[in-house]
Every structure is written in structure tokens, then in C-alpha cells.
Design an enzyme around this catalytic site. Structure first.
Site, PDB file in Angstrom:
ATOM      1  N   GLY A  59       0.809  -1.223   0.000  1.00 16.01           N
ATOM      2  CA  GLY A  59       0.000   0.000   0.000  1.00 16.01           C
ATOM      3  C   GLY A  59       0.837   1.266   0.000  1.00 16.01           C
ATOM      4  O   GLY A  59       0.330   2.358   0.252  1.00 16.01           O
ATOM      5  N   SER A  60       2.123   1.136  -0.307  1.00 23.92           N
ATOM      6  CA  SER A  60       3.062   2.243  -0.141  1.00 23.92           C
ATOM      7  C   SER A  60       2.797   3.440  -1.063  1.00 23.92           C
ATOM      8  O   SER A  60       2.688   3.284  -2.284  1.00 23.92           O
ATOM      9  CB  SER A  60       4.474   1.702  -0.407  1.00 23.92           C
ATOM     10  OG  SER A  60       5.382   2.744  -0.641  1.00 23.92           O
ATOM     11  N   ASN A  61       2.743   4.627  -0.468  1.00 19.40           N
ATOM     12  CA  ASN A  61       2.660   5.860  -1.254  1.00 19.40           C
ATOM     13  C   ASN A  61       3.964   6.099  -1.998  1.00 19.40           C
ATOM     14  O   ASN A  61       3.977   6.576  -3.130  1.00 19.40           O
ATOM     15  CB  ASN A  61       2.412   7.062  -0.335  1.00 19.40           C
ATOM     16  CG  ASN A  61       1.083   6.989   0.380  1.00 19.40           C
ATOM     17  OD1 ASN A  61       0.051   6.821  -0.256  1.00 19.40           O
ATOM     18  ND2 ASN A  61       1.112   7.102   1.696  1.00 19.40           N
TER      19      ASN A  61
END
Ligand SMILES: *Cc1c(COP(=O)(O)O)cnc(C)c1O
Length: 333
Positions: A74-76
Site C-alpha cells: 500500500g506504499s505511497n
């Protein structure tokens, strides 16, 4: 200036500095302002674009043709790295933690639209992921590629310099905009701590009395403080500033993490709703919502009626769509 620290411009310009009068009234403080680093110009924005201006500047200088980075699915940081690399014509390999991707929503969905090449590593933690990234880089070299490895969160001296630069952008805005008060406190979200380190390094090199307050969403106060101390002083050394910060200069809270990193908290979700309902703006459930909850709580604990505060928004809003059910749960309205 170190040749290594060459900016490849990606932002459209300065990010806005705007007042939030209805939130200020609700919190009973003199003013609340927001620095809009959720509006950094590409792929839903966020703080990582400022780091990537320098990281990709460095990669281009070294003639690299492949960016390797990683994080959680889910990394930005991963989403923005792929977007920016696509934009300038470089390939990206993403090394994700864990064994499963989970629901294809939010950032992971955007990674797929962006066409990222993805590896599931089965590992957890920044160090383990960095080891896998170095192994991937070795494989890439054997294929004749020239890889550039970016650690989790982009928090190297080169990346953090993006926030040294951001600090100076902010100071110039204060000088230009006559209506901006002298802020007593500046709240910022702390993940790996590189963003806060860049700001602290910037502040150490300009006369400015605001207290920079970090709200950790991942590590405990002791670890986050140590990391920020090292990142800040490493950066100051890298850029030949004959100054350093001490542990007393670093203010970090860790009581707003909730259950753990990556899981929304009830206070964070309430802060998201409060900001949305009062100002029509969004923060996210994993980073900025928890930091905003921290700011709201801290302001309520002391007499803050005279205070002028700034919330430095760092982005993350695609995660709203990954956590719809948590945000709609009863009891959080
Ligand atoms: C990565 C991230 C942060 C944390 O930045 P660090 O430099 O790792 O402390 C904060 N907010 C958002 C939305 C992020 O994506």
C-alpha cells in the site's frame, strides 16, 4: 553544492500555504494553516515527490535506467516512484513486503495502472527489503541494466534534501505572504523520519522559532527520535553545514499510532471526518489522519487559545479507498 544533490524538477511550483479557519475555530486556537504537500503535481501527490526530485536527479546523473525500490503493497512511496519514473522514461521494479498483495485498491491499484513490475519478497522491515533490493540490482546488472536503488521511504541524504529545499520554499512563502502568522508549532507525520529530518536541517540553517512536532505512525518515540537525529545530522554533514541538532531539538509523539502501523485508528478516522466536514479537505487513515489526530489532541491538552499552528500535509490520500469499510464503521461517525 554537492553534485550528487541535483534537482530534477517534478513539482509544478510551490505547494499552497492555506488557512483553515473553521478547523481553528473548532479547536479553539488562534489559527491553523496547512502546507499542501498533498498537491505535489503528479499521481495524487505527496511528500515523496520532493524526495524523488533529488533521488531521480541523482539516478539520471549516474546514467541509471532502472529504479528499484520497495515498501508495503500500500506504499505511497512506491506509487509515486513508479509514476515519476514513468514520467521521465525509466523502468521501475517494486519489492513489496510480505507474501500477499491483498485487495487491489488505492496505491496498489494505481501501481497496476502505472504498469509497475512487482516482486513479493516474503520479508518485512526496511533493512530486509533493502537487502532484497540490492539482490535484485545485482540481477539487473547481469541483464545489462544500470539500476538505482532507493531504500524504503526514500530517506537517504539525497531524498531528505528534498525537505531541506521544501523548508526554504516555506520560509520564502512566509516572507511573501503578509497574512501568515509566526507559527508556534508545525506538525508533521513521521514514518521513516526523513521528511522531518529535512525540515529540521532546513530550520537549523535559518533563524526560525517554530517548534517542529513529529507524530509517529510507525516506530516508538525513542527509535523515531534516534532515527531523526541521525538523519538530520547526516544531512547537515553531507551539505557541509557546520551545525548539528541534539536530541532535545527533536519532538516526537508516538501515542497516536493506534493498534499498529498500517491499521487505521478510531481517532485518526475521526480527524479525517472532522477535516472533511469543516474544510472539504482530505487526510488519509495510515499517515496524515493519525498525525492530525495527534495535533488535535496535543492542542486540547494545553491552553492553546493563543497558538498559531501549521499542519504540514504529506499526502497519502489514495489510502482512503483501501480502508472504506473502516471509515464507514458505526461508532466513528
Ligand atoms: C511516507 C509518508 C510519510 C512519512 O515520511 P517519512 O519521510 O518516511 O517520515 C508521511 N505521510 C505520507 C502520506 C507518506 O506517504
Amino acid at each position: 553544492m554537492m553534485a550528487k544533490l541535483t534537482r530534477h524538477p517534478l513539482l509544478w511550483g510551490e505547494t499552497p500555504l492555506m488557512p483553515l479557519p473553521r478547523l481553528a475555530k473548532k479547536l479553539g486556537v488562534a489559527s491553523v494553516w496547512m502546507k499542501r504537500d498533498d498537491l505535489t503535481g503528479i499521481a495524487f501527490g505527496g511528500n515523496k515527490v520532493r524526495k524523488l526530485e533529488y533521488l531521480l536527479g541523482h539516478a539520471l546523473q549516474e546514467d541509471c535506467d532502472l529504479i528499484i525500490t520497495g515498501g508495503s503493497p500500500g506504499s505511497n512511496h512506491c506509487r509515486l516512484t513508479v509514476a515519476v519514473a514513468n514520467h521521465i522514461g525509466l523502468d521501475t521494479w517494486l519489492c513489496f513486503s510480505g507474501n500477499k498483495l491483498g485487495e487491489v485498491q488505492g496505491n496498489l491499484f494505481l501501481d497496476q495502472l502505472l504498469g509497475a513490475k512487482v516482486f513479493l519478497t516474503g520479508c518485512y522491515g526496511s533493512e530486509a527489503l533493502l537487502t532484497v533490493m540490492e539482490e535484485k540490482a545485482e540481477e539487473a546488472r547481469k541483464l545489462g541494466r544500470k539500476p538505482y536503488v532507493i531504500p524504503v521511504g526514500g530517506s537517504t541524504n539525497v531524498g531528505d534534501y528534498g525537505y531541506f529545499h521544501a523548508w526554504h520554499e516555506y520560509i520564502a512563502q512566509l516572507d511573501q505572504l503578509e497574512t501568515v502568522p509566526n507559527f508556534d508549532e508545525i506538525y508533521v507525520t513521521v514514518g521513516t523520519g526523513g521528511t522531518m529530518a529535512g525540515l529540521l536541517a532546513g530550520q537549523a540553517s535559518t533563524p526560525n522559532s517554530s517548534r517542529i512536532v513529529g507524530v509517529s505512525v510507525w516506530q516508538d518515540q525513542k527509535q523515531a527520535t534516534q532515527d531523526i537525529l541521525h538523519l538530520t545530522n547526516d544531512l547537515l554533514r553531507e551539505i557541509d553545514k557546520p551545525i548539528s541538532v541534539t536530541i532535545e531539538d527533536i519532538h516526537v509523539f508516538d501515542q497516536y499510532i493506534g493498534q499498529k502501523y498500517g491499521v487505521p485508528s478510531a481517532e485518526g478516522n475521526r480527524a479525517i471526518r472532522m477535516l472533511a466536514e469543516l474544510e472539504g479537505l482530505f487526510v488519509d487513515p495510515i499517515y496524515t489522519g493519525k498525525a492530525l489526530a495527534g495535533m488535535i489532541d496535543q492542542l486540547s491538552q494545553t491552553n492553546s487559545a493563543h497558538k498559531h499552528v501549521l499542519f504540514w500535509h504529506t499526502g497519502g490520500t489514495p489510502a482512503l479507498f483501501t480502508h472504506v469499510s473502516s471509515l464507514l464503521e458505526k461508532g466513528e461517525r
